[in-house]
Design an enzyme around this catalytic site. Structure first.
Site, PDB file in Angstrom:
ATOM      1  CD  GLU A  20      -2.894  -1.351   2.235  1.00 26.16           C
ATOM      2  OE1 GLU A  20      -4.134  -1.244   2.139  1.00 26.16           O
ATOM      3  OE2 GLU A  20      -2.300  -1.636   3.299  1.00 26.16           O
ATOM      4  CD  GLU A  26      -3.354  -6.451   3.693  1.00 26.43           C
ATOM      5  OE1 GLU A  26      -2.754  -5.361   3.617  1.00 26.43           O
ATOM      6  OE2 GLU A  26      -3.402  -7.249   2.735  1.00 26.43           O
TER       7      GLU A  26
HETATM    8  N1  T1G Z   1       4.476  -7.614  11.788  1.00 22.13           N
HETATM    9  C1  T1G Z   1       5.225  -7.993  12.849  1.00 22.13           C
HETATM   10  N2  T1G Z   1       6.132  -9.028  12.835  1.00 22.13           N
HETATM   11  C2  T1G Z   1       6.269  -9.663  11.677  1.00 22.13           C
HETATM   12  C3  T1G Z   1       5.524  -9.335  10.515  1.00 22.13           C
HETATM   13  C4  T1G Z   1       4.596  -8.248  10.601  1.00 22.13           C
HETATM   14  N3  T1G Z   1       3.870  -7.857   9.557  1.00 22.13           N
HETATM   15  N4  T1G Z   1       5.887 -10.178   9.531  1.00 22.13           N
HETATM   16  C5  T1G Z   1       6.836 -10.986  10.054  1.00 22.13           C
HETATM   17  N5  T1G Z   1       7.064 -10.695  11.326  1.00 22.13           N
HETATM   18  C6  T1G Z   1       8.031 -11.347  12.231  1.00 22.13           C
HETATM   19  C7  T1G Z   1       7.723 -12.821  12.472  1.00 22.13           C
HETATM   20  O1  T1G Z   1       6.824 -12.984  13.534  1.00 22.13           O
HETATM   21  C8  T1G Z   1       9.099 -13.368  12.806  1.00 22.13           C
HETATM   22  O2  T1G Z   1       9.366 -13.025  14.147  1.00 22.13           O
HETATM   23  C9  T1G Z   1      10.024 -12.545  11.911  1.00 22.13           C
HETATM   24  O3  T1G Z   1       9.279 -11.359  11.571  1.00 22.13           O
HETATM   25  C10 T1G Z   1      10.407 -13.247  10.642  1.00 22.13           C
HETATM   26  O4  T1G Z   1       9.221 -13.700  10.022  1.00 22.13           O
HETATM   27  C11 T1G Z   1      -3.209  -1.853   6.858  1.00 22.13           C
HETATM   28  C12 T1G Z   1      -3.182  -4.095   8.365  1.00 22.13           C
HETATM   29  C13 T1G Z   1       7.298 -11.353   5.594  1.00 22.13           C
HETATM   30  C14 T1G Z   1       6.948 -13.341   4.187  1.00 22.13           C
HETATM   31  O5  T1G Z   1       0.664 -10.448   6.541  1.00 22.13           O
HETATM   32  O6  T1G Z   1       4.166 -13.384   5.649  1.00 22.13           O
HETATM   33  O7  T1G Z   1      -0.433  -4.688   6.491  1.00 22.13           O
HETATM   34  O8  T1G Z   1       9.410 -15.304  15.047  1.00 22.13           O
HETATM   35  O9  T1G Z   1       9.678 -16.158  10.327  1.00 22.13           O
HETATM   36  O10 T1G Z   1       9.651 -16.916   6.615  1.00 22.13           O
HETATM   37  O11 T1G Z   1      -3.360  -3.227   5.059  1.00 22.13           O
HETATM   38  O12 T1G Z   1       6.771 -13.168   7.865  1.00 22.13           O
HETATM   39  O13 T1G Z   1      11.534 -14.146  14.457  1.00 22.13           O
HETATM   40  O14 T1G Z   1      10.149 -13.360  16.419  1.00 22.13           O
HETATM   41  O15 T1G Z   1       7.790 -15.369   8.871  1.00 22.13           O
HETATM   42  O16 T1G Z   1      11.199 -15.008   5.947  1.00 22.13           O
HETATM   43  C15 T1G Z   1       0.296  -7.807   6.168  1.00 22.13           C
HETATM   44  C16 T1G Z   1       3.228 -11.365   7.320  1.00 22.13           C
HETATM   45  C17 T1G Z   1       0.111  -7.293   7.555  1.00 22.13           C
HETATM   46  C18 T1G Z   1       3.002 -10.461   6.164  1.00 22.13           C
HETATM   47  C19 T1G Z   1       8.748 -13.323   5.940  1.00 22.13           C
HETATM   48  N6  T1G Z   1       1.563  -8.507   6.064  1.00 22.13           N
HETATM   49  N7  T1G Z   1       4.589 -11.901   7.301  1.00 22.13           N
HETATM   50  O17 T1G Z   1       8.720 -14.692   6.058  1.00 22.13           O
HETATM   51  O18 T1G Z   1      10.175 -15.014   8.164  1.00 22.13           O
HETATM   52  S1  T1G Z   1      -1.487  -6.596   7.768  1.00 22.13           S
HETATM   53  C20 T1G Z   1       1.631  -9.812   6.272  1.00 22.13           C
HETATM   54  C21 T1G Z   1       4.924 -12.902   6.455  1.00 22.13           C
HETATM   55  C22 T1G Z   1      -1.426  -5.077   6.984  1.00 22.13           C
HETATM   56  C23 T1G Z   1      -2.619  -3.054   6.208  1.00 22.13           C
HETATM   57  C24 T1G Z   1      -2.720  -4.315   7.002  1.00 22.13           C
HETATM   58  C25 T1G Z   1       6.315 -13.433   6.579  1.00 22.13           C
HETATM   59  C26 T1G Z   1       7.298 -12.822   5.553  1.00 22.13           C
HETATM   60  P1  T1G Z   1      10.156 -14.019  15.059  1.00 22.13           P
HETATM   61  P2  T1G Z   1       9.145 -15.173   9.366  1.00 22.13           P
HETATM   62  P3  T1G Z   1      10.005 -15.483   6.648  1.00 22.13           P
END
Ligand code: T1G
Length: 697
Positions: free
Chosen positions: A104, A124
């Site tokens: 976004e 999301e």
């Molecule tokens: N927020 C906080 N922590 C996050 C995070 C996030 N969005 N994404 C990953 N982490 C942490 C995760 O818990 C882990 O922590 C570490 O980063 C590594 O992640 C308004 C509201 C990016 C593809 O849904 O899909 O935006 O365990 O082990 O395999 O529209 O993480 O080491 O303590 O998964 O390399 C939308 C979610 C949010 C993406 C990386 N975004 N993340 O994968 O590593 S909603 C998502 C992922 C939003 C707006 C809305 C994956 C990754 P720890 P990992 P990875």
């Protein structure tokens, strides 16, 4: 300026570099830094702004850890609008995973360039919400309704090449995000390019959104986020941009307040927590290059396939050359699926099935493998024979693992001189597809053997859960209890078909009787016979209709008939007319008068049985934390992800109510409904399973 966003000038270009490891999540500091950075660039006389991420990725989305906490300004939608409104040209350079709020931000920028390995998406819905910072308003303007709805309701990640073809990206260039971003921004300045605000682009043609909404809702099997996201895209087509943004925010906040959001975020963090074990801190796994698999049936062949696909070499041991060739046939058919889907080239297929795979009929062939996984007939005598032979031939330091689904790993280990090297690795069928792996730690299993079990799980792209030794470990033990509860409801008046419908309406992919038909009714039959042979408490209710079905040779899908009758080419079966007469005969023989069950009561009893046994499994330390149970049921037993898992669900519906139900039902069956001590303790102390998750590192 916040630390999270660095500011630098290169000529006429102001650079805003995100530095918020591990994934540049758009937490409060990052949002602040972006807004301040844009303002500073404008005040600083810059002509263009470049936004990119340091480290492994561009912004991977909003900071999920902030969800459920009071939101803090600047809100993400306002950050995107502020970037877009800048009179300067704003370029985003993407690498890694530009997801959710990250994409976004990029859509709020005027131009988007990416490295070839970048992936973009709006996932999301996978955490129970929807885009809430303009994704449903800007993306459709850029790519049209159909593509936008696919991207938003699937939550899938899209490669740079496809994103370029879609029009999400303007350029895909080799290099670092900083380099390609600077060059592109300079080129735009030199060419006198105008800033392009997507919000000023015309809204796309509307479609029949009610039909689309209903289709998406049905496909979600009860999950609401994808369907509400369709209403967001509808607002994009029907309202002016600002109004559309307001509507998106309303829908987004509705989802933020939902149990489903809680359930799916719990699942997100739990699946990342199950692999973090204090006992493995600083423990290095043993080397793992060559694996032996004993038994080339469905499970053995699936395990061998998963190992081959992860780059391990495999020695498949069978009793006879014919059986070994049959195993190769199963492995080739499993790999054939990957070949068909383009996941494997013909050359890779040949390499795996000829060079990496070796067939054997002599245990000596296993004398140099690093790990052996036994997947033979589920009988303790047979297991002991196999492990005695492995103990004799395998090299020192080789790990001896059993894929047993129920049997006592301690007893198996005790028949070797190296119990420290023995572990349970419980795969789920089909083993090259199902994500769950139970790593069953016996009393004497060495820490580096456990570490190797988890390392193997990572290598096979499994979600591995640590389990202690008991009958059925975590998953099958709990399954056996909620299945028994279902069988009791059948004796008392419900039907297998009503129960299956109630549970699929609750969100399960399949009901317990359809699952039993898929797995094979002979497995449950063998378990019932084994338990009867071991002696069953006389207070336990018994039933014979399922045995009669098996005695008549009906084992489910594998024989074409079970609780359902299956026609060729049809996935779902139709109720088997022979089943109800067997059930009625069983009831009559036990002098039982059937009564009506509502779907609600069926779900409440079924889930209470699941939660109660799960609480015993946690209370006894078979599962380390409640979240380990939740991940097990999510990945191995089709539990609906938007409910977070049985113990998360229990917290959300309220433990006191569940306990009082059980205490009521105990009046009719005090043997089955014995509340778990842990559940009674939590209720007495006003605590939840989530409290336990937080207390247990
Ligand atoms: N927020 C906080 N922590 C996050 C995070 C996030 N969005 N994404 C990953 N982490 C942490 C995760 O818990 C882990 O922590 C570490 O980063 C590594 O992640 C308004 C509201 C990016 C593809 O849904 O899909 O935006 O365990 O082990 O395999 O529209 O993480 O080491 O303590 O998964 O390399 C939308 C979610 C949010 C993406 C990386 N975004 N993340 O994968 O590593 S909603 C998502 C992922 C939003 C707006 C809305 C994956 C990754 P720890 P990992 P990875």
């Amino acid at each position: 300026m916040s630390e999270a966003i660095g500011y630098e000038r290169v000529g006429d270009i102001a650079i805003l570099a995100a530095n918020n490891p591990p994934v540049n999540a758009l937490g409060h500091d990052v949002r602040n830094g972006l807004v301040d950075g844009i303002a500073r660039a404008e005040a600083d006389g810059a002509k263009a702004v470049l936004i990119y991420g340091e480290g492994k990725t561009y912004f991977a989305g909003a900071d999920i850890r902030e969800f459920g906490k009071p939101p803090t300004q600047p809100f993400l939608p306002d950050v995107c609008t502020r970037i877009e409104a800048s009179p300067l040209i704003v370029v985003s350079a993407l690498h890694g995973t530009a997801l959710g709020g990250g994409l976004e931000i990029a859509l709020g920028s005027h131009f988007r360039i990416a490295v070839p390995t970048a992936r973009v998406g709006l996932p999301e819905v996978l955490i129970g919400v929807m885009p809430g910072a303009g994704g449903t308003q800007r993306l459709p303007r850029l790519v049209g309704v159909d593509v936008a709805v696919d991207v938003i309701t699937s939550g899938r990640q899209i490669g740079a090449k496809e994103a370029l073809a879609m029009g999400v990206l303007d350029r895909v260039v080799e290099g670092t995000p900083r380099e390609i971003g600077l060059a592109y921004a300079q080129e735009l300045l030199d060419s006198g390019a105008e800033r392009r605000a997507i919000s000023e682009m015309p809204a796309p043609e509307a479609v029949d959104f009610d039909a689309l909404y209903n289709m998406v809702l049905q496909k979600g099997r009860g999950q609401i986020a994808p369907a509400l996201a369709v209403r967001g895209v509808q607002a994009c087509c029907e309202l002016p941009f600002e109004e559309g943004m307001k509507r998106e925010r309303e829908l987004f906040m509705e989802l933020m307040a939902s149990d489903q959001r809680q359930g799916m975020i719990h699942a997100f963090f739990s699946e990342r927590a199950v692999g973090k074990l204090p006992e493995l801190k600083g423990v290095a796994p043993r080397n793992l290059n060559a694996v032996g698999v004993i038994g080339g049936g469905t499970m053995g062949a699936g395990i061998a396939t998963a190992a081959l696909l992860s780059g391990l070499s495999v020695v498949m041991l069978e009793m006879t050359a014919e059986a070994a060739e049959a195993a190769r046939g199963r492995i080739e058919s499993n790999l054939g699926g990957a070949l068909k889907r383009g996941k494997l080239s013909q050359a890779q297929f040949e390499d795996l099935t000829t060079k990496a795979l070796t067939l054997a009929t002599d245990y000596a062939a296993l004398d140099d493998v690093d790990l052996v996984i036994e997947a033979v007939f589920e009988d303790m005598g047979v297991k002991k024979q196999v492990f005695t032979q492995l103990d004799a031939v395998c090299k020192p330091g080789a790990i001896l693992a059993s894929n047993t689904s129920y049997l006592d790993i301690n007893e198996i280990a005790a028949c070797t001189k190296r119990p420290a090297d023995v572990i349970g690795l419980h795969f789920f069928s089909p083993a090259h597809v199902m994500k769950l792996l139970e790593v069953v730690v016996a009393d004497k299993t060495a820490a580096d053997v456990v570490a190797t079990g988890f390392a193997l799980g990572n290598r096979l792209k499994k979600t591995s859960v640590r389990a202690g030794v008991c009958d059925g470990f975590i998953g099958n033990r709990i399954l056996s209890t909620y299945r028994t509860c279902a069988d009791h409801m059948i004796l008392d008046g419900a039907t297998p078909y009503q129960i299956d419908k109630a549970l699929t309406d609750f969100g399960f992919a399949m009901g317990p009787y359809a699952v039993a038909d898929l797995a094979g009714l002979d497995i449950g039959w063998a378990v019932r016979k084994r338990k009867r042979a071991e002696g069953v408490d006389p207070r336990a209710r018994d039933f014979t209709y399922a045995d009669k079905l098996c005695e008549d040779g009906h084992f489910g899908q594998k024989t074409g008939t079970g609780y359902y009758v299956y026609q060729a080419g049809k996935r779902a079966g139709v109720p088997n007319p022979d089943v109800m007469p067997l059930i009625e005969a069983d009831r009559a023989a036990q002098g039982l008068t059937p009564r009506d069950f509502s779907d609600d009561e069926i779900v409440r009893r079924y889930m209470a049985a699941m939660v109660n046994e799960a609480a015993k499994v946690v209370g006894e330390g078979i599962a380390r934390r409640p979240l380990d149970v939740d991940v097990t049921l999510l990945y191995g037993y089709g539990f609906p992800r938007y409910r977070g898992g049985p113990l998360k669900w229990a917290d959300m519906v309220g433990l006191p109510g569940l306990l009082s139900d059980m205490q009521d039902w105990a009046k009719e069956d005090g043997y089955f409904w014995q509340p778990a001590p842990l559940l009674e303790e939590l209720v007495a102390e006003g605590r939840t399973f989530d409290d336990l998750n937080k207390e247990t590192a």
